[in-house]
Write an enzyme that holds these catalytic residues in place. Structure first.
Site, short mmCIF file in Angstrom:
data_model
loop_
_atom_site.label_atom_id
_atom_site.label_comp_id
_atom_site.label_asym_id
_atom_site.label_seq_id
_atom_site.Cartn_x
_atom_site.Cartn_y
_atom_site.Cartn_z
N THR A 13 0.82 -1.22 0.00
CA THR A 13 0.00 0.00 0.00
C THR A 13 0.85 1.26 0.00
OG1 THR A 13 -1.78 -1.18 1.10
CG2 THR A 13 -1.83 1.20 1.28
N TYR A 26 -8.28 0.18 -3.79
CA TYR A 26 -7.06 0.66 -4.43
C TYR A 26 -6.26 -0.55 -4.86
CZ TYR A 26 -4.75 -0.75 -0.14
OH TYR A 26 -4.29 -1.49 0.92
N THR A 92 1.78 -4.25 4.30
CA THR A 92 1.70 -4.49 5.75
C THR A 92 1.15 -5.88 6.11
OG1 THR A 92 -0.50 -3.50 5.90
CG2 THR A 92 1.39 -2.04 6.23
N ASP A 93 0.46 -6.52 5.14
CA ASP A 93 -0.22 -7.76 5.50
C ASP A 93 0.72 -8.88 5.94
OD1 ASP A 93 -2.59 -6.51 4.96
OD2 ASP A 93 -2.97 -7.54 3.06
N LYS A 165 0.79 -7.34 13.00
CA LYS A 165 -0.30 -6.48 12.53
C LYS A 165 -1.54 -6.86 13.33
CE LYS A 165 -2.67 -4.76 8.44
NZ LYS A 165 -2.77 -4.70 6.98
N GLU A 283 3.49 -32.74 29.10
CA GLU A 283 3.04 -33.61 28.00
C GLU A 283 3.89 -33.45 26.73
OE1 GLU A 283 -0.84 -32.73 26.53
OE2 GLU A 283 -1.70 -34.58 27.29
N1 ASP Z 1 -2.74 -5.53 0.98
C1 ASP Z 1 -1.67 -4.60 1.25
C2 ASP Z 1 -0.35 -5.35 1.23
O1 ASP Z 1 -0.05 -6.00 2.17
C3 ASP Z 1 -1.92 -3.96 2.55
C4 ASP Z 1 -0.90 -2.93 2.98
O2 ASP Z 1 0.20 -2.80 2.44
O3 ASP Z 1 -1.21 -2.18 3.94
O4 ASP Z 1 0.34 -5.28 0.26
#
Ligand code: ASP
Length: 325
Positions: A13, A26, A92-93, A165, A283
């Site tokens: 992004t 977007y 960010t993902d 995140k 365990e």
């Molecule tokens: N979908 C985007 C990505 O991870 C989200 C982001 O960059 O905030 O590329």
């Protein structure tokens, strides 16, 4: 003094375009690194930039192909006497996965900073420029070395192993666990909360082009053993259970994993809880399982892949690394 920063761009992004200042939808990964650096060049950030486009994609599609190009590019920049620090722009993902993978496989000799944005570049309130300016501040600071890979988002600096995140909206989308942020940053200030923790600077693990298959099993009520067997399949070398609570799972699932452990499958218990801390249980010795401690499932997966790739496969040795990571 002007610092010399190498910027390696992967998309996300921070390089995204909506085509309108207020649109919700977007496309990530649209602006090239050349155009981006032309824009930030006018901000007077006190740095000289050299840039390289590693990829220009949504970070949902990040994986071995991009990592295998990114890792040597960072190594090359770190070895360059004309480079004071490295910035990687990233969606960010999956930013936390790339950050942790690099953290485990890079020397901590110079600052390496990952940065992203929650809003596309043409949106009102674009956070990418501020985050980038903050990242420049961190990457220019010699005291950022010896802290491993860092993530800069929302005026905060996080360690790669802590960062996650936690929100899908808003610019305050990242948090650190169990350690919160390690510094506060603005384009003109940087305040560290402690001393560097990796003064020895060496990489913890060798890089590996082909990471072994490790699957994440998301545990839930009424999960059954047949579904587990299907999800693990034939080729997985390991499984990370995103367990309920403190790394727990239905008894039938535990029994299936014990059965598969006997034929060599590595099993790590993590938690699906936001702030999951999974300690070793008595365990685990009998089952041959590992406790993920504070690593979330996606990071536990990366670490297990690297351990297997580096030939560290004995359960006690795997646990020792998880305990210390
Ligand atoms: N979908 C985007 C990505 O991870 C989200 C982001 O960059 O905030 O590329």
């Amino acid at each position: 003094m002007t610092s010399r920063i190498t910027v390696l761009a992967t998309g996300g992004t921070i390089a995204g375009i909506a085509g309108s200042a207020i649109a919700k939808d977007y496309v990530a990964g649209q602006i090239t690194i050349e155009d981006y650096l032309e824009e930030v060049g006018g901000l007077g950030l006190g740095a000289e930039f050299s840039g390289r486009q590693i990829a220009n994609i949504d970070s949902a599609d990040i994986g071995p192909e991009v990592w295998n190009a990114l890792h040597p590019a960072v190594i090359e920049a770190l070895a360059d006497d004309d480079c004071d620090g490295v910035i990687v722009t990233h969606g960010t993902d999956t930013l936390e996965e790339t950050a942790f993978l690099l953290d485990l496989t890079l020397p901590a000799s110079k600052p390496v900073v990952l940065v992203g944005a929650m809003r596309p570049a043409d949106a009102v309130g674009y956070d990418g420029l501020r985050n980038f300016a903050n990242a420049v501040r961190v990457a220019s600071d010699a005291d950022a070395a010896g802290r491993g890979v860092l993530v800069v988002m929302g005026d905060r600096v996080f360690g790669a192993r802590d960062v996650r995140k936690v929100r899908t909206r808003g610019t305050d989308a990242f948090r650190g666990f169990p350690r919160e942020s390690v510094a506060l940053v603005t384009p003109s200030s940087l305040e560290w909360f402690g001393a560097p923790w990796r003064p020895d600077a060496v990489a913890q693990f060798d890089w590996c082009d082909a990471l072994p298959e490790v699957v994440i099993l998301y545990a839930h009520a009424a999960m059954d053993a047949v579904a587990v067997e299907r999800m693990i399949g034939q080729d997985a070398r390991g499984v990370v259970v995103a367990g309920v609570g403190e790394g727990n799972m239905p008894e039938v699932v535990r029994q299936e994993l014990v059965r598969q452990r006997a034929s060599g499958l590595h099993v790590v218990r993590a938690s699906r809880a936001d702030e999951g801390l999974v300690d070793r249980e008595a365990e685990d010795d009998a089952n041959g399982f590992t406790a993920a401690r504070a690593l979330n499932p996606q990071k536990a997966r990366i670490l297990l892949q690297l351990l297997i790739a580096n030939g560290i496969t004995e359960p006690a040795a795997i646990q020792r690394v998880f305990d210390g990571s």
